[in-house]
Design a protein around this motif. Structure first.
Motif, PDB file in Angstrom:
ATOM      1  N   ASP A  36       5.967  72.046  69.522  1.00  0.00           N
ATOM      2  CA  ASP A  36       6.982  71.879  68.636  1.00  0.00           C
ATOM      3  C   ASP A  36       8.349  71.767  69.001  1.00  0.00           C
ATOM      4  OD1 ASP A  36       8.695  71.502  66.228  1.00  0.00           O
ATOM      5  OD2 ASP A  36       8.178  73.127  65.168  1.00  0.00           O
ATOM      6  N   PRO A  37       8.842  70.481  69.270  1.00  0.00           N
ATOM      7  CA  PRO A  37      10.147  70.347  70.110  1.00  0.00           C
ATOM      8  C   PRO A  37      11.317  71.220  69.276  1.00  0.00           C
ATOM      9  CG  PRO A  37       8.947  68.133  70.190  1.00  0.00           C
ATOM     10  CD  PRO A  37       8.312  69.168  69.233  1.00  0.00           C
ATOM     11  N   GLY A  38      11.091  71.335  67.843  1.00  0.00           N
ATOM     12  CA  GLY A  38      12.129  71.847  66.866  1.00  0.00           C
ATOM     13  C   GLY A  38      12.406  73.455  67.340  1.00  0.00           C
ATOM     14  N   ARG A  39      11.233  74.034  68.030  1.00  0.00           N
ATOM     15  CA  ARG A  39      11.154  75.469  68.502  1.00  0.00           C
ATOM     16  C   ARG A  39      11.832  75.449  69.944  1.00  0.00           C
ATOM     17  NH1 ARG A  39       6.349  76.163  65.400  1.00  0.00           N
ATOM     18  NH2 ARG A  39       5.131  76.329  67.216  1.00  0.00           N
ATOM     19  N   ALA A  40      12.003  74.476  70.591  1.00  0.00           N
ATOM     20  CA  ALA A  40      12.578  74.545  71.907  1.00  0.00           C
ATOM     21  C   ALA A  40      13.489  75.606  72.264  1.00  0.00           C
ATOM     22  CB  ALA A  40      12.582  73.076  72.555  1.00  0.00           C
ATOM     23  N   PRO A  41      14.792  75.609  71.580  1.00  0.00           N
ATOM     24  CA  PRO A  41      15.754  76.494  71.744  1.00  0.00           C
ATOM     25  C   PRO A  41      15.183  77.755  71.919  1.00  0.00           C
ATOM     26  CG  PRO A  41      16.689  74.766  70.189  1.00  0.00           C
ATOM     27  CD  PRO A  41      15.127  74.693  70.135  1.00  0.00           C
ATOM     28  N   ALA A  42      14.353  78.193  71.225  1.00  0.00           N
ATOM     29  CA  ALA A  42      13.886  79.673  71.162  1.00  0.00           C
ATOM     30  C   ALA A  42      12.769  79.831  72.342  1.00  0.00           C
ATOM     31  CB  ALA A  42      12.973  79.976  69.896  1.00  0.00           C
ATOM     32  N   GLU A  45      14.840  80.232  75.636  1.00  0.00           N
ATOM     33  CA  GLU A  45      15.326  81.449  75.831  1.00  0.00           C
ATOM     34  C   GLU A  45      14.414  82.470  76.207  1.00  0.00           C
ATOM     35  OE1 GLU A  45      17.493  82.534  71.995  1.00  0.00           O
ATOM     36  OE2 GLU A  45      19.290  81.683  72.814  1.00  0.00           O
ATOM     37  N   ARG A  46      13.111  82.146  75.628  1.00  0.00           N
ATOM     38  CA  ARG A  46      11.969  83.293  76.096  1.00  0.00           C
ATOM     39  C   ARG A  46      11.619  82.931  77.489  1.00  0.00           C
ATOM     40  NH1 ARG A  46       9.954  81.800  70.901  1.00  0.00           N
ATOM     41  NH2 ARG A  46       8.367  80.550  72.255  1.00  0.00           N
ATOM     42  N   ALA A  47      11.318  81.625  77.799  1.00  0.00           N
ATOM     43  CA  ALA A  47      10.798  81.289  79.177  1.00  0.00           C
ATOM     44  C   ALA A  47      11.815  81.530  80.315  1.00  0.00           C
ATOM     45  CB  ALA A  47      10.073  79.822  79.013  1.00  0.00           C
ATOM     46  N   ARG A  48      13.023  81.094  80.220  1.00  0.00           N
ATOM     47  CA  ARG A  48      14.120  80.965  81.122  1.00  0.00           C
ATOM     48  C   ARG A  48      13.651  80.083  82.239  1.00  0.00           C
ATOM     49  NH1 ARG A  48      18.189  84.175  80.152  1.00  0.00           N
ATOM     50  NH2 ARG A  48      18.885  83.950  82.097  1.00  0.00           N
ATOM     51  N   PRO A  49      13.226  78.655  81.774  1.00  0.00           N
ATOM     52  CA  PRO A  49      12.695  77.631  82.716  1.00  0.00           C
ATOM     53  C   PRO A  49      13.868  77.307  83.704  1.00  0.00           C
ATOM     54  CG  PRO A  49      13.241  76.612  80.710  1.00  0.00           C
ATOM     55  CD  PRO A  49      13.423  78.125  80.412  1.00  0.00           C
ATOM     56  N   ALA A  72      20.760  76.848  75.229  1.00  0.00           N
ATOM     57  CA  ALA A  72      19.736  78.082  75.393  1.00  0.00           C
ATOM     58  C   ALA A  72      19.255  77.924  76.780  1.00  0.00           C
ATOM     59  CB  ALA A  72      18.462  77.757  74.520  1.00  0.00           C
ATOM     60  N   ALA A  73      18.934  76.886  77.231  1.00  0.00           N
ATOM     61  CA  ALA A  73      18.411  76.680  78.662  1.00  0.00           C
ATOM     62  C   ALA A  73      19.361  77.029  79.909  1.00  0.00           C
ATOM     63  CB  ALA A  73      17.795  75.279  78.887  1.00  0.00           C
ATOM     64  N   ARG A  74      20.497  76.871  79.660  1.00  0.00           N
ATOM     65  CA  ARG A  74      21.768  76.821  80.649  1.00  0.00           C
ATOM     66  C   ARG A  74      21.447  77.910  81.527  1.00  0.00           C
ATOM     67  NH1 ARG A  74      26.021  76.569  77.538  1.00  0.00           N
ATOM     68  NH2 ARG A  74      26.097  74.299  77.539  1.00  0.00           N
ATOM     69  N   PRO A  75      21.402  77.786  82.968  1.00  0.00           N
ATOM     70  CA  PRO A  75      21.958  76.393  83.480  1.00  0.00           C
ATOM     71  C   PRO A  75      20.734  75.741  83.825  1.00  0.00           C
ATOM     72  CG  PRO A  75      21.636  77.946  85.183  1.00  0.00           C
ATOM     73  CD  PRO A  75      21.237  78.778  83.975  1.00  0.00           C
TER      74      PRO A  75
END
Length: 220
Positions: A36-42, A45-49, A72-75
């Motif tokens: 679900d791309p809508g849940r991508a911010p969370a 934050e969890r995965a720290r890709p 959320a993904a920065r950097p």
């Protein structure tokens, strides 16, 4: 994580997501899927890709989704997978884009280019929070100059919090960070390890409980 980095693929079409996963994995990337791309911010934050591949090709998604994922993904850079877009939305997308339809090799090249342009992340070096000091390279911990013996998991948990001072994390986020996704540990495990850390760090312990949410390392 593999040597080439972790890619978070936020894609609504399972068949497309699996194809992307296979091609990226073939190039040496560790890949996690968020259906679900809508849940991508969370998820970021969890995965720290190291990089996010974000499907923004459907009009049903929030207009500010790309911005929230990028924050959320920065950097980590975000590669936007696009279709026909409202020009007002398209203007807010970053420099890394792949337009549908595209071949999997085009996506792999876009991911590699995004990582190359980001460049290597700076070595954070020793971490400090008041009198508490960690050296991630030497895997040593000290309080007021006195060495403290930590287990591997205690060290990883404390290092993660110290690298993100002032940021509140849920127990689930801390599980992913210190134990790894799919480790099977429950949220109670985080509470136990935090209690152990507090006992070892004594009155200089910088970890604070945020009731109903999780934990934060107080910036000092």
């Amino acid at each position: 994580m593999t040597a080439d980095g972790l890619v978070l693929v936020a894609e609504h079409d399972p068949a497309v997501a699996e194809l992307q996963r296979r091609y990226l994995a073939r190039e040496g990337y560790d890949v996690r899927i968020e259906a679900d791309p809508g849940r991508a911010p969370a998820a970021a934050e969890r995965a720290r890709p190291d990089v996010v591949v974000l499907d923004v090709s459907t009009s049903a998604l929030p207009a500010d989704l790309y911005r929230r994922v990028a924050e959320a993904a920065r950097p980590a850079p975000v590669v936007a997978v696009t279709g026909p877009l409202d020009p007002a939305i398209a203007r807010h997308l970053g420099e890394h884009r792949v337009d549908r339809p595209f071949g999997p090799r085009v996506l792999v090249a876009a991911v590699a280019d995004a990582l190359r342009r980001r460049g290597p992340l700076p070595d954070p070096g020793p971490l400090r929070a008041g009198p508490v000091a960690l050296d991630p390279d030497l895997r040593t911990a000290a309080v007021g100059g006195h060495r403290v013996a930590l287990t591997v998991t205690e060290f990883d948990l404390l290092a993660f919090l110290m690298a993100n001072p002032g940021r509140v994390f849920t127990r689930e986020q801390l599980l992913d960070a210190a134990w790894g996704p799919g480790a099977g540990a429950g949220s109670r495990t985080v509470d136990v390890h935090v209690a152990q850390l507090r006992a070892k760090l004594g009155h200089d312990n910088p970890i604070r409980t945020v009731r109903g949410v999780g934990y934060v390392l107080d910036a000092q």
